[in-house]
Design a protein around this motif. Structure first.
Motif: not given
Ligand SMILES: Cc1ncc(COP(=O)(O)O)c(C=O)c1O
Length: 443
Positions: A346-362, A429-438
């Motif tokens: 449940e914890r991972i699912s919530a984190k992944q959902a929130a990350f997907a939500q932020t990424m939708r703006q990228h 992981i999210y930070r590194v994905i963000g860095q790569l995209l930026d």
């Protein structure tokens, strides 16, 4: 190059590895928890659970101990004419958690054979009753493994091209969502106006009405290998409803989705209608040993119960129900069914959902999809989304250079972690994905 990598290159042929990439193979000394340790002392975070199998981290002591105990008791025995405690216990435990219409467990060795067995069971179910229903339906983009039956029902692509002349005929329905965002592919809510879904449902109904369709095989709600493509339970329920009305055997390939990946123990639980046959592997042993399971309803099994030898299910493998693999699966279930592990999912699912939500703006993201413990980001490149999009290669290299194992499907980057991963590790992981995209696309 050290001698292990050198000898590897000399003697070994790796799976799904274009030969130009062989030199990239990294020798490991050991693995623990979410980390792989290289012979050179690097610590690599395994963010894809080593091909989607590893649920509880590497070298888990409970699984290792169960294996050691079992190895000293009974390492293997022919499974025709003999049985043993790990196989019986596992079957009983699986049937207690699988959809409640499942009554029998058939063991095999991996995900491909679990599907192969499911397909053969469905074909022979009709054959044993003298009923002619020769057609099988699958979904475009499906992946069910690399054996011939599994390849036949899978997507016809450059992967299968050398074998296409030898594969049996299968009717592939289009993938049942539009690719628009927001639509059913980006969330688990069916977009009522998705014309594509309506069209696919109508097409299946027309096919089913011929009375010739004997089986329908599908990856429930998320197609893994074709790029973590998602479709809604409402759509799947409609397809399953048609199958039920026209007496078509349904085969749920839960090889990837099983054991908590989608948030529930099995993705089929999101649907109202239940499959006749269900295929499992990958997370079954917690990623420790190869094992496949095909479960079926009592109705399927009944068609094989007969005095005539010809009605027997003549399928088996030397290592069917290997006691070590069954012991590992029982140990993995011990861990999976704890309240702790369920909380982690449940914890991972919530984190992944929130990350997907932020990424939708990228701006670099075409679509960010999330389902349970899986997040998938379709990266916008100048090429179309595909396994063969060359972004795969530089994305993989980039993350490895940051000591993170992410193995994109073309331009689809996904995170599918072991359930023991911490929030801090996910955030890294999210930070590194963000860095790569930026860096690559500018923020
Ligand atoms: C949904 C699905 N089915 C079947 C398979 C084949 O499993 P295996 O690689 O264990 O043969 C896979 C593997 O990725 C899969 O994702």
């Amino acid at each position: 190059m050290d001698s292990l990598a050198h000898k590897d290159q000399q003697y070994i042929w790796h799976p799904f590895t274009p030969y130009t990439e062989v030199s990239k193979v990294i020798p490991l000394s050991h693995a623990q928890g979410v980390y792989l340790y290289t012979a050179e002392g690097r610590e690599i975070l395994d963010a894809i659970s080593s091909w989607w199998v590893n649920l509880h981290g590497h070298s888990h002591p409970h699984i290792a101990q169960s294996l050691a105990t079992q190895a000293l008791k009974l390492e293997h025995v022919i499974f025709a004419g003999f049985t043993h405690e790990p196989a019986v216990t596992l079957a009983e435990r699986l049937l207690a958690i699988l959809p409640d219409n499942q009554e029998k467990i058939f063991y095999s060795d991996n995900g491909s054979t679990a599907c192969e067995v499911g397909i053969k069971m469905a074909f022979q179910y009709w054959h044993n009753q003298g009923i002619r229903k020769p057609r099988i339906v699958a979904l475009d983009g499906g992946y069910h493994g690399d054996t011939f039956g599994a390849m036949s029902v899978g997507d016809r692509s450059p992967f299968s091209a050398p074998f296409d002349p030898y594969l049996f005929e299968v009717y592939h329905l289009p993938f049942p969502t539009c690719s628009q965002s927001p639509c059913c592919g980006a969330s688990q809510t069916h977009h009522q106006d998705c014309a594509r879904a309506a069209q696919v449902i109508a097409e299946f109904e027309t096919l089913a009405a011929t009375g010739e369709v004997g089986a329908f095989i599908y990856e429930p709600l998320i197609q893994g290998a074709s790029g973590m493509r998602m479709y809604s339970p409402e759509i799947l329920d409609k397809l399953l409803g048609i199958a039920a009305r026209y007496d078509i055997i349904t085969i749920a390939d839960e090889v990837m989705t099983g054991f908590g990946r989608t948030g529930k123990l099995f993705a089929s639980e999101y649907c109202t209608l239940k499959p006749d046959i269900l295929c499992l592997s990958k997370g079954l042993t917690g990623g420790t040993l190869a094992l496949g399971v095909t479960s079926c309803t009592g109705r399927i099994f009944e068609a094989f119960k007969a005095a005539e030898l010809a009605k027997t299910f003549f399928h088996g493998h030397s290592f069917t129900a290997n006691p070590l693999a069954c012991a590992a699966a029982n140990a993995s279930l011990d861990l999976l069914l704890t309240a702790n592990c369920q909380r982690d999912i449940e914890r991972i699912s919530a984190k992944q959902a929130a990350f997907a939500q932020t990424m939708r703006q990228h701006p670099a993201i075409r679509q960010a999809r999330h389902f349970g413990t899986i997040v998938a980001l379709e990266i916008d490149t100048d090429r179309e989304t595909s396994y063969f999009n060359e972004a795969r290669s530089w994305l993989y290299d980039y993350f490895l250079s940051k000591d993170i194992l992410l193995r994109p499907l073309g331009n689809v980057l996904y995170v599918l972690p072991p359930y023991i991963i911490t929030n801090e590790e996910l955030e890294r992981i999210y930070r590194v994905i963000g860095q790569l995209l930026d860096e690559r696309f500018g923020a």
